[in-house]
Design a protein around this motif. Sequence first.
Motif, short mmCIF file in Angstrom:
data_model
loop_
_atom_site.label_atom_id
_atom_site.label_comp_id
_atom_site.label_asym_id
_atom_site.label_seq_id
_atom_site.Cartn_x
_atom_site.Cartn_y
_atom_site.Cartn_z
N PHE A 172 43.58 119.00 54.03
CA PHE A 172 43.75 117.40 53.63
C PHE A 172 42.29 116.63 53.55
CE2 PHE A 172 44.14 113.28 55.59
CZ PHE A 172 44.60 112.41 54.54
N GLU A 173 41.60 116.80 54.69
CA GLU A 173 40.49 116.11 55.01
C GLU A 173 39.35 116.47 53.87
OE1 GLU A 173 40.28 113.51 56.57
OE2 GLU A 173 41.58 113.79 58.24
N SER A 218 49.50 108.19 53.13
CA SER A 218 48.86 108.41 52.02
C SER A 218 49.75 109.02 50.72
CB SER A 218 47.38 109.00 51.89
OG SER A 218 47.36 110.06 52.99
N GLU A 267 34.49 104.33 52.89
CA GLU A 267 35.54 103.28 52.82
C GLU A 267 35.20 102.02 53.40
OE1 GLU A 267 39.83 104.30 52.84
OE2 GLU A 267 39.37 106.08 54.05
N ARG A 326 37.71 102.14 61.49
CA ARG A 326 38.78 102.47 60.37
C ARG A 326 38.78 101.30 59.33
NH1 ARG A 326 41.62 106.98 61.14
NH2 ARG A 326 42.28 107.46 63.07
N PRO A 327 39.03 101.77 58.00
CA PRO A 327 38.96 100.99 56.84
C PRO A 327 40.25 100.24 56.50
CG PRO A 327 39.18 103.01 56.05
CD PRO A 327 39.10 103.06 57.64
N GLU A 328 41.30 100.67 57.08
CA GLU A 328 42.50 100.21 56.50
C GLU A 328 42.83 98.68 56.34
OE1 GLU A 328 42.18 102.73 58.43
OE2 GLU A 328 43.10 104.60 57.24
N ILE A 380 40.37 115.03 50.35
CA ILE A 380 40.26 113.65 49.89
C ILE A 380 38.75 113.11 50.16
CG2 ILE A 380 42.59 113.24 50.57
CD1 ILE A 380 41.30 111.77 53.32
N ARG A 381 37.96 113.77 51.14
CA ARG A 381 36.46 113.27 51.35
C ARG A 381 35.62 114.12 50.54
NH1 ARG A 381 36.09 111.86 57.76
NH2 ARG A 381 38.33 111.81 58.36
N TYR A 436 34.00 108.28 56.99
CA TYR A 436 34.87 107.31 56.23
C TYR A 436 34.10 106.03 56.38
CZ TYR A 436 37.54 106.84 60.37
OH TYR A 436 37.85 106.54 61.96
N THR A 455 42.70 107.90 48.51
CA THR A 455 42.66 107.34 49.72
C THR A 455 41.39 107.47 50.80
OG1 THR A 455 44.35 107.52 51.75
CG2 THR A 455 43.33 109.66 50.88
N GLU A 456 40.60 108.08 50.13
CA GLU A 456 39.32 107.89 50.89
C GLU A 456 38.30 107.15 50.07
OE1 GLU A 456 38.55 109.43 53.67
OE2 GLU A 456 36.52 109.70 53.97
N LEU A 465 46.54 102.83 60.97
CA LEU A 465 46.52 103.60 59.80
C LEU A 465 47.66 103.06 58.78
CD1 LEU A 465 46.59 107.20 60.70
CD2 LEU A 465 44.81 106.11 59.58
#
Length: 448
Positions: free
Chosen positions: A78-79, A220, A391, A330-332, A82-83, A387, A418-419, A277
């Motif tokens: 996953f990481e 995500s 992000e 974090r960006p959220e 996306i990254r 991120y 999502t990134e 998140l």
Amino acid sequence: MNYSYPDDELKPLSCEGRSRGRDSSRGELDSCMGNFSLTLIDGLDTLAVMGHYDKFKEGVNLVLKNTRYDTNLIVSVFEVTIRVLGGLLSSHVISLKLKEMGIFNDYNGGLLAHALDLGERLLVAFNTPTGLPYPKVNLKTKTVVTHSPVTCLACAGSLFLEFATLSHLSRRSEFYDAVSKTMNTLFSYKTSYSLVPSAFHVVTGAVVSYKSGIGAESDSYYETLFKSWAVFQEKKFYEQFKELYAALVNKTSMNGQFFFVNAQSPHPHPGDILDHLGCFWPGLQALAGDLEGAIISYQRYYDVFLKNNFYIPELFKSDGTARDSNYYLRPEFIESTYYLYKATKNVFYIEVGKQILKSIERCKTTCGFATLSDIESITKEDRMDSYFLAETLKYLYLLFATYENSLPYNVDDYIFNTEAHLFLVNQSYFIEAVPPSSFDNSVSPPLA
Ligand code: DMJ
């Protein structure tokens, strides 16, 4: 670049790089690092979005020259998708665009060859009876970690944009086929309430957790469903998103807050813990057209922000009381602020952006920005996740740039994964893409 390149991350207090094998292990947190200059690849397209084309080109050329993906390390599918895969594909498409504009004339499509090499290493994860990918692979041996057979909804359900794009660009269908099967399997898990559980055994297909909601472990997947429709126009994704979105609103939310419920017997409990998140959600609501819902749920996160010294804690109770006082850069919340401003043009969101900017400036060190282990006392830690450049700073920049109408790059042609990597909405562009140049793995790594 000054303090940590070619390592995966910067240690913002020590002002040196962090790399697996050399620094002491942080367990799961390290699973995004594969000795492939993670922060450079993740942050590259931010440079292009900000109009720093010379720095962007320099970064692309460094990746092409020095980065390899065959280290003997176990990484998170996953990481890394996306990254790193997302970062490579995004920067590839941007490079093609800049070439077309006469800004990057000597670009020869090399990032796509890198993406293919990495994609092939990750693809082995999908070889399961269910089509759900194993969460971990060894990049060198291209083998899965069989004693980790449980994946989460977000882990398996956020890979579509990257793998489908890889297929479009390379004209090789196996990547698309793999993620397409994964998405079908995941949707088949929806319960009679149209809620999707959040953990599954990739071999037996057993549901491991019926916990369902918009936060950690699930987040995500919903974003990917909507954005996959937007990028690839596969109508079924939009239908699926609509159905699941309605269920999340009806079964998991109360007074604008979204909780975790049991997918088989959903009852939101306001005493439950919420997470940072989940702050991406109002942004997705706005993007998907539910502006009214987005404004309400954003306001609830903003209340939490005000109650916690202008930060959203990692975990908190529904009344905003912090349960985990870390801020991991974090960006959220910023991401949602950007989308809400874009959708409403209400300067309230610009004012919130200024407050966020001040909070982030408090995380500054002499060589970077540090995560906080306590948002009240502003206690810094020697950690800066990749991120932050991919992000957090991108969305913050976009918020103000959109306000001032001073964007050097037309981001409206793209959807962010999502990134926050850029995926072109009109995929026909890809049909004319430069075919990958050869990527020779037999050559020893220049930085070894
Ligand atoms: C990022 O890597 C992505 O946004 C992911 O979807 C969730 N976690 C981090 C940022 O918090």
